[in-house]
Design a protein around this motif. Structure first.
Motif, PDB file in Angstrom:
ATOM      1  N   LYS A  92       0.815  -1.219   0.000  1.00  0.00           N
ATOM      2  CA  LYS A  92       0.000   0.000   0.000  1.00  0.00           C
ATOM      3  C   LYS A  92       0.849   1.270   0.000  1.00  0.00           C
ATOM      4  CE  LYS A  92      -3.635   2.427   2.586  1.00  0.00           C
ATOM      5  NZ  LYS A  92      -4.579   2.366   3.734  1.00  0.00           N
ATOM      6  N   TYR A  93       1.893   1.309   0.836  1.00  0.00           N
ATOM      7  CA  TYR A  93       2.633   2.554   1.041  1.00  0.00           C
ATOM      8  C   TYR A  93       3.915   2.657   0.214  1.00  0.00           C
ATOM      9  CZ  TYR A  93      -0.546   3.359   4.944  1.00  0.00           C
ATOM     10  OH  TYR A  93      -1.666   3.547   5.720  1.00  0.00           O
ATOM     11  N   PHE A  94       4.547   1.502  -0.048  1.00  0.00           N
ATOM     12  CA  PHE A  94       5.794   1.527  -0.814  1.00  0.00           C
ATOM     13  C   PHE A  94       5.669   0.736  -2.109  1.00  0.00           C
ATOM     14  CE2 PHE A  94       8.220   1.786   3.518  1.00  0.00           C
ATOM     15  CZ  PHE A  94       7.913   3.143   3.614  1.00  0.00           C
ATOM     16  N   GLY A  95       4.436   0.573  -2.574  1.00  0.00           N
ATOM     17  CA  GLY A  95       4.182  -0.273  -3.740  1.00  0.00           C
ATOM     18  C   GLY A  95       4.824   0.219  -5.022  1.00  0.00           C
ATOM     19  N   ASN A  96       5.087   1.506  -5.121  1.00  0.00           N
ATOM     20  CA  ASN A  96       5.670   2.055  -6.349  1.00  0.00           C
ATOM     21  C   ASN A  96       7.187   2.205  -6.280  1.00  0.00           C
ATOM     22  OD1 ASN A  96       3.126   2.355  -7.577  1.00  0.00           O
ATOM     23  ND2 ASN A  96       2.794   4.304  -6.503  1.00  0.00           N
TER      24      ASN A  96
END
Length: 405
Positions: A92-96
């Motif tokens: 969710k937070y570091f998916g990219n």
């Protein structure tokens, strides 16, 4: 090559403070890399899952159950669901973020799903395990788990997770030569070239460190000024073999040529308290956990560091208390099991003595040997050994040599 570094840990990180993980993450950041850390926000903190950027480091606290200092039931459930919570938060937070290096430490051994998910998204990333303890064997050694019966089922489950963690790690950084040997001997499927030494480490302390008056500090705690001071500080749980420590203190309780200071807390602390209340020792002072700043000042006013580990260990533990002693130029007496190489290394390098942690007689002899030695020179030897082996630069280089530039 500027990297994105992911670090999975069970402790919150503040890169503005000193600590083995704080210092290492700050080193990566200062070398120009982008650092992303995931750690638990335990239920007791009341903190939600959230990201904050601290001095350029991306810190993701994940709302979890209490997984430390809580009931066995909550701790067990919390550990079981932890990796799923971390995995969801990662996506969710570091998916990219494209990670180049994935770091993680034991305990726990339950990050497998998170590591696999991160590797699947970043197939070229290097996965590096910082192996701090060897579980579940340490639990077996202390009688908390067995290899047969009902508890044996639990052991087999965790042993399977341990082996899987080793398998998915590209490299395993151990704390000492004995650690490397143990891992390879008990896991013959692991290739020797993936196991190496990457120990606990700290930044080199500033030479401008406080130089408070030793007398005022000793006066504050009611300690004698005219004799060498031995200190044991830290956790007091089953791994530390506190019943043996108590027997050692009984043997030296009335000495007039030295004094013993014990500072800390833990499940076994009441045993020390009971000893002091019953025996009223003249040469032993105990203090429940002090604020870190106060403890550091008290430790600075002492002369020799003590290390205790339970004699039943078959794994070569590496005491976390060692480096602060060396950094403050204190020689050590290492009272440990025979598999731990902390004491033998200290004797080889001239900064301490070894004592088997099942012989009070050997402990008393080690005290006598220390009092007859050049304590100041031994402390300098220890500090030099720290500089040569245990700085953050050493651990950073051990990891970075595997990165293709």
């Amino acid at each position: 090559m500027i990297m994105n570094v992911l670090f999975l840990t069970m402790v919150s990180i503040d890169v503005n403070k000193r600590g083995i993980y704080n210092d290492l993450m700050r080193k990566f950041k200062n070398e120009g890399h982008q650092v992303y850390i995931i750690y638990p926000n335990e239920r007791r903190t009341g903190l939600p899952t959230a990201v904050e950027v601290n001095n350029g480091v991306h810190c993701l606290g994940v709302r979890t159950l209490n997984v430390t200092k809580t009931s066995i039931v909550e701790k067990g459930i919390g550990q079981l669901i932890l990796e799923d919570l971390f995995k969801r938060a990662l996506n969710k937070y570091f998916g990219n973020v494209r990670f180049d290096l994935i770091l993680y430490s034991t305990p726990p051994i339950t990050f497998n799903k998170v590591i696999k998910a991160a590797k699947m998204r970043n197939p070229e990333a290097i996965s590096y395990l910082l192996l701090k303890d060897i579980f579940p064997q340490n639990a077996v050694d202390l009688g908390m788990m067995t290899k047969t019966g009902v508890k044996g089922m639990l052991y087999k489950m965790f042993r399977k997770k341990e082996k899987e963690l080793y398998r998915i790690s590209d490299y395993i950084g151990c704390m000492s030569p004995a650690n490397v040997r143990f891992v390879l001997e008990h896991n013959p499927e692991i290739k020797a070239e993936k196991v190496e030494i990457a120990p606990n480490s700290y930044d080199v302390p500033s030479e401008g460190k406080r130089a408070e008056d030793v007398k005022s500090i000793r006066d504050k705690y009611g300690l004698p000024m005219d004799v060498p001071m031995f200190i044991y500080g830290g956790n007091m749980g089953k791994p530390q073999g506190i019943p043996f420590l108590v027997e050692c203190m009984k043997a030296v309780k009335d000495r007039e040529d030295c004094h013993f200071v014990i500072v800390g807390d833990g499940t076994e602390y009441p045993k020390l308290e009971a000893f002091v209340n019953e025996c009223r020792p003249k040469a032993v002072s105990i203090f429940r956990r002090l604020p870190k700043e106060d403890y550091d000042r008290l430790a600075d006013a002492c002369d020799v560091g003590l290390i205790f580990l339970d004699y039943r260990f078959t794994i070569p533990n590496y005491p976390s208390r060692l480096l602060p002693y060396l950094m403050s130029r204190k020689p050590i007496i290492a009272c440990t099991d025979s598999n731990c190489d902390t004491g033998s290394l200290a004797e080889q390098k001239g900064y301490g003595f070894y004592c088997p942690s099942n012989s009070v007689e050997a402990f008393v002899k080690a005290i006598d040997r220390m009092l007859a030695s050049d304590i100041r020179q031994m402390g300098e030897n220890g500090y030099q050994f720290f500089l040569d082996n245990y700085t953050t630069e050493h651990t950073f280089k051990a990891i970075m040599k595997h990165i293709v530039r």
